[in-house]
Each structure stands twice: as structure tokens, then as C-alpha cells.
Design a protein around this motif. Structure first.
Motif, mmCIF file in Angstrom:
data_model
loop_
_atom_site.group_PDB
_atom_site.id
_atom_site.type_symbol
_atom_site.label_atom_id
_atom_site.label_comp_id
_atom_site.label_asym_id
_atom_site.label_seq_id
_atom_site.Cartn_x
_atom_site.Cartn_y
_atom_site.Cartn_z
ATOM 1 N N LEU A 103 0.796 -1.229 0.000
ATOM 2 C CA LEU A 103 0.000 0.000 0.000
ATOM 3 C C LEU A 103 0.831 1.283 0.000
ATOM 4 O O LEU A 103 0.469 2.248 -0.688
ATOM 5 C CB LEU A 103 -0.972 -0.012 1.185
ATOM 6 C CG LEU A 103 -2.125 -1.022 1.063
ATOM 7 C CD1 LEU A 103 -2.966 -1.032 2.337
ATOM 8 C CD2 LEU A 103 -3.001 -0.704 -0.142
ATOM 9 N N VAL A 106 1.847 2.265 -3.537
ATOM 10 C CA VAL A 106 0.825 2.242 -4.582
ATOM 11 C C VAL A 106 0.651 3.612 -5.228
ATOM 12 O O VAL A 106 0.408 3.721 -6.436
ATOM 13 C CB VAL A 106 -0.515 1.702 -4.030
ATOM 14 C CG1 VAL A 106 -1.209 2.730 -3.157
ATOM 15 C CG2 VAL A 106 -1.444 1.282 -5.158
ATOM 16 N N SER A 107 0.831 4.685 -4.464
ATOM 17 C CA SER A 107 0.677 6.027 -5.039
ATOM 18 C C SER A 107 1.791 6.357 -6.024
ATOM 19 O O SER A 107 1.629 7.237 -6.879
ATOM 20 C CB SER A 107 0.639 7.081 -3.927
ATOM 21 O OG SER A 107 1.858 7.103 -3.209
ATOM 22 N N LEU A 108 2.945 5.680 -5.904
ATOM 23 C CA LEU A 108 4.023 5.880 -6.862
ATOM 24 C C LEU A 108 3.645 5.351 -8.246
ATOM 25 O O LEU A 108 4.258 5.720 -9.248
ATOM 26 C CB LEU A 108 5.303 5.186 -6.381
ATOM 27 C CG LEU A 108 5.861 5.648 -5.032
ATOM 28 C CD1 LEU A 108 7.070 4.813 -4.639
ATOM 29 C CD2 LEU A 108 6.219 7.130 -5.079
ATOM 30 N N THR A 110 -0.078 4.918 -9.073
ATOM 31 C CA THR A 110 -1.336 5.556 -9.457
ATOM 32 C C THR A 110 -1.153 7.047 -9.744
ATOM 33 O O THR A 110 -1.881 7.610 -10.574
ATOM 34 C CB THR A 110 -2.390 5.370 -8.354
ATOM 35 O OG1 THR A 110 -1.889 5.887 -7.110
ATOM 36 C CG2 THR A 110 -2.729 3.891 -8.180
ATOM 37 N N GLY A 111 -0.203 7.683 -9.064
ATOM 38 C CA GLY A 111 0.043 9.111 -9.324
ATOM 39 C C GLY A 111 0.425 9.375 -10.771
ATOM 40 O O GLY A 111 -0.219 10.175 -11.461
ATOM 41 N N CYS A 114 -2.555 8.760 -13.155
ATOM 42 C CA CYS A 114 -3.553 9.838 -13.189
ATOM 43 C C CYS A 114 -3.020 11.084 -13.898
ATOM 44 O O CYS A 114 -3.770 11.791 -14.572
ATOM 45 C CB CYS A 114 -3.995 10.183 -11.768
ATOM 46 S SG CYS A 114 -4.992 8.902 -10.983
ATOM 47 N N GLU A 115 -1.732 11.361 -13.747
ATOM 48 C CA GLU A 115 -1.145 12.504 -14.446
ATOM 49 C C GLU A 115 -1.189 12.296 -15.961
ATOM 50 O O GLU A 115 -1.463 13.227 -16.718
ATOM 51 C CB GLU A 115 0.298 12.706 -13.988
ATOM 52 C CG GLU A 115 0.423 13.243 -12.566
ATOM 53 C CD GLU A 115 1.867 13.351 -12.135
ATOM 54 O OE1 GLU A 115 2.762 13.099 -12.980
ATOM 55 O OE2 GLU A 115 2.114 13.669 -10.959
ATOM 56 N N LEU A 122 -10.144 6.275 -10.133
ATOM 57 C CA LEU A 122 -9.516 5.098 -9.531
ATOM 58 C C LEU A 122 -10.342 4.543 -8.383
ATOM 59 O O LEU A 122 -10.976 5.290 -7.637
ATOM 60 C CB LEU A 122 -8.130 5.449 -8.972
ATOM 61 C CG LEU A 122 -6.996 5.760 -9.935
ATOM 62 C CD1 LEU A 122 -5.828 6.319 -9.156
ATOM 63 C CD2 LEU A 122 -6.579 4.512 -10.682
ATOM 64 N N VAL A 124 -9.005 1.856 -5.385
ATOM 65 C CA VAL A 124 -7.907 1.041 -4.866
ATOM 66 C C VAL A 124 -8.401 0.330 -3.605
ATOM 67 O O VAL A 124 -8.836 0.982 -2.657
ATOM 68 C CB VAL A 124 -6.659 1.886 -4.550
ATOM 69 C CG1 VAL A 124 -5.545 0.995 -4.002
ATOM 70 C CG2 VAL A 124 -6.182 2.640 -5.787
ATOM 71 N N SER A 126 -7.615 -2.641 -0.531
ATOM 72 C CA SER A 126 -6.654 -3.474 0.178
ATOM 73 C C SER A 126 -7.218 -4.889 0.258
ATOM 74 O O SER A 126 -8.262 -5.120 0.869
ATOM 75 C CB SER A 126 -6.409 -2.914 1.581
ATOM 76 O OG SER A 126 -5.562 -3.776 2.322
ATOM 77 N N LEU A 247 6.563 5.494 4.314
ATOM 78 C CA LEU A 247 5.311 6.122 4.726
ATOM 79 C C LEU A 247 5.359 6.560 6.191
ATOM 80 O O LEU A 247 4.929 7.662 6.533
ATOM 81 C CB LEU A 247 4.157 5.135 4.527
ATOM 82 C CG LEU A 247 2.768 5.613 4.961
ATOM 83 C CD1 LEU A 247 2.313 6.757 4.070
ATOM 84 C CD2 LEU A 247 1.759 4.471 4.882
#
Length: 332
Positions: A103, A106-108, A110-111, A114-115, A122, A124, A126, A247
Motif C-alpha cells: 500500500l 501504490v501512489s508511486l 497511481t500518481g 492519473c497525471e 480510480l 484502490v 486493500s 510512509l
């Protein structure tokens, strides 16, 4: 046969209740039941095991359900494909499942997605690795971020993204004069670990066995953040994925030590159904993933002073594409 009848069938499989399935389809229960009976009449087989309540599907019903899911997924892909012509760029919702250990990174993924595709949205979730496999097969997910080693992956395509490393998170008093610690030594600590239904836990159990010990955790949970909060709040120790340090950092009152004997990693990456053509959002996610170097990004997030002890680089390496075959865990 109408696609609407297939929607009734898949809703019944999802809800396991005639009333809830009818509500999900925005029809009355008699309408849903009548639609399924028409399917049975058309194919000349019994589809649903009927009693006072829903009791599951017959073998013929299970086969029809698999076809229904595939046909509806293809219908959705067709609508998206031709609907794209009237929009600028990619649209639609990407449904991504991620194992808890993955988790933080994951933003690495999805970011950048989306850009590159601002018209998309999205979801997401768990999920355990087993849930990700099932939901992909049932066309309830577009992709999963999960382990690519240790589980059968027949019928899936894999895109490796990074290697998961393991660290001991413990109170400052434990192993105060050490820079690393062996798995066998950790077995005697008051451990809190993930529950056995989590693949991360099964990987750890295997590594402990390779070190010649078996562990019985004092506390189990399905949440990595709960593991970290227990170590921070009391006399506990845990083994967590290195990615979580990006994180949470190193919680006050705790320290992090690399685990050795064995030193091992597990490959984490994207898992998608092996089908052609792929849905547009899935293909777009794969292209983004192949342009990233998540390993460097994750290593760069490790707090200063910890990276050296873990053997991780202090700065990201140049971007590179990734292959499409899983890498087996190995001793280093």
C-alpha cells in the motif's frame, strides 16, 4: 438471451441473495427471478440451486456464470473503446487491488497514471493475494499489485515492479549494539505479525523455517499499520516490509535492523489477466508501470541513516522499463 439476464446472474453470484441482487440491478425480485428462469429455459439446464433461500449454482450454472462475466467484461471494454472516440484521451475507472504490504508504494504507480490520463478515476482496495486472484478472474478488478512469487499464476500476466525487503522493527533496547540481526534470533522476541491468510506472513514463515526456527506470534493482525503502532506503544517487535518506512519513517522509541541469514527479497508487481485485447485502462496502467523505476523510488524514501544499514542507494537511479517475467526470491 439478453445481456441483462447475464447481469442478473452475476449480481446473484455477487450478492448471494435474490432480494439484494434485484436491488443491485434496480429491478423487482420477480423480474430478476424470471430473467434467470428464461436463461434456464433457453439452455435447457438448471442454473440455480433453489430452496427457501439462495443455495448456490449448479455445475452448469457455474459454467454459465464464468461465460457471463467474460461477456459482460467484453461488453464494457467495447463500450469504452468506442466511447473513447468522443472524448479527449482515456476515460473510465481503473479498479486496482493491492496487498497490504504494497500500500505505501501504490501512489508511486497511481500518481503517474492519473497525471498521464486525467480523464480517468480510480478505485484502490486493500485485499489479500487470494482475493486479488479471485476478483481478477471474476472481472471485478482490472489489475492487482501483489506478490509475483510463491503462488501459482497460471492465466495471468505479470509485470515486476520492485523487490520487497524485510526489516526488524523493535524497541530501542533490543540488539542495541547490532547493525543487523538473524532471523533465528528474532524468533524469541514478543512478535506481532500479519495473519496467516496474508501472503506476506506466509513468506515470513518460510524464511523463519529456512533459518531453522518456527514462530508463534503473540499478536496477529491483518494491518501493517497496527503492527507498527504496537511496536511503538509497547514491548513488541515485528518484521515489516522496507517500503513501509517510506510512509511511517522510524516510529519514535523504535529502531530498524536489516534481517540476514538468510537475506532475501520477494518480487512485487502488477498482475492482470492474460487476455487479448486488454481493457484500455489496464493497457494504459501497464504502459505507465513499464516506464517507472519503483525500486529506486522506494529506496529513496527510506529515512536517512537507515538506508546505509539496509544496503539501499541514497538517491534514485535513472528511470528504466521493467520486464514482464517474475523474479524468484534469492539469498544475497
Amino acid at each position: 438471451m439478453f445481456l441483462r439476464q447475464l447481469e442478473y446472474l452475476t449480481a446473484l453470484a455477487r450478492e448471494e441473495h435474490f432480494g439484494r441482487a434485484a436491488a443491485a440491478c434496480w429491478v423487482s425480485q420477480p423480474t430478476l427471478s424470471d430473467g434467470i428462469r428464461k436463461l434456464e429455459a433457453e439452455f435447457g439446464v438448471s442454473v440455480v440451486r433453489r430452496g427457501h433461500r439462495f443455495e448456490g449454482f449448479t455445475p452448469e450454472g457455474e459454467r454459465l456464470l464464468a461465460w457471463a462475466r467474460r461477456l459482460l467484461a467484453d461488453r464494457d471494454q467495447l463500450v469504452a473503446e468506442f466511447g473513447r472516440a468522443s472524448h479527449q484521451g482515456l476515460t473510465g475507472r481503473l479498479r486496482l487491488g493491492a496487498v497490504p504490504a504494497s500500500l505505501p508504494p501504490v501512489s508511486l504507480l497511481t500518481g503517474p497514471f492519473c497525471e498521464r490520463h486525467p480523464g480517468t478515476s480510480l478505485t484502490v482496495l486493500s485485499l489479500t493475494s487470494a482475493e486479488i486472484h479471485r476478483r481478477l478472474i471474476d472481472f471485478e478488478l482490472d489489475a492487482g499489485l501483489t506478490y509475483l512469487t510463491g503462488e501459482p499464476l497460471t492465466g495471468f500476466r505479470t509485470i515486476p515492479l520492485y523487490d520487497e525487503r524485510y526489516v526488524l522493527l523493535t524497541s530501542q533496547g533490543e540488539f542495541a549494539d547490532r547493525t543487523e540481526v538473524g532471523w533465528a534470533e528474532v524468533a524469541g522476541l514478543p512478535l506481532c505479525l500479519l495473519t496467516p491468510d496474508m501472503q506476506h506472513r506466509r513468506i515470513l514463515d518460510d524464511l523463519f523455517l529456512r533459518a531453522g526456527v518456527a514462530v508463534t506470534p503473540r499478536m496477529e493482525t491483518n494491518s501493517v499499520s497496527t503492527l507498527c503502532s504496537h511496536v511503538r506503544g509497547g514491548n513488541w517487535a515485528s518484521v515489516i516490509p522496507q517500503a513501509w518506512l517510506g510512509l511511517l519513517g522510524v516510529p519514535p522509541g523504535t529502531r530498524v535492523l536489516p534481517l540476514v541469514e538468510p537475506t532475501a527479497t520477494s518480487t512485487v508487481g502488477l498482475l492482470v489477466l492474460d487476455r487479448d485485447p486488454q481493457p484500455l485502462v489496464t493497457s494504459a496502467l501497464i504502459r505507465v508501470a513499464e516506464d517507472l523505476d519503483l525500486q529506486s523510488d522506494i529506496d529513496a524514501l527510506v529515512p536517512a541513516g537507515v538506508a546505509g544499514a539496509l544496503g539501499t542507494p541514497a538517491a534514485p537511479r535513472p528511470r528504466r522499463g521493467t520486464g514482464s517475467s517474475p523474479v524468484e526470491p534469492s539469498d544475497q
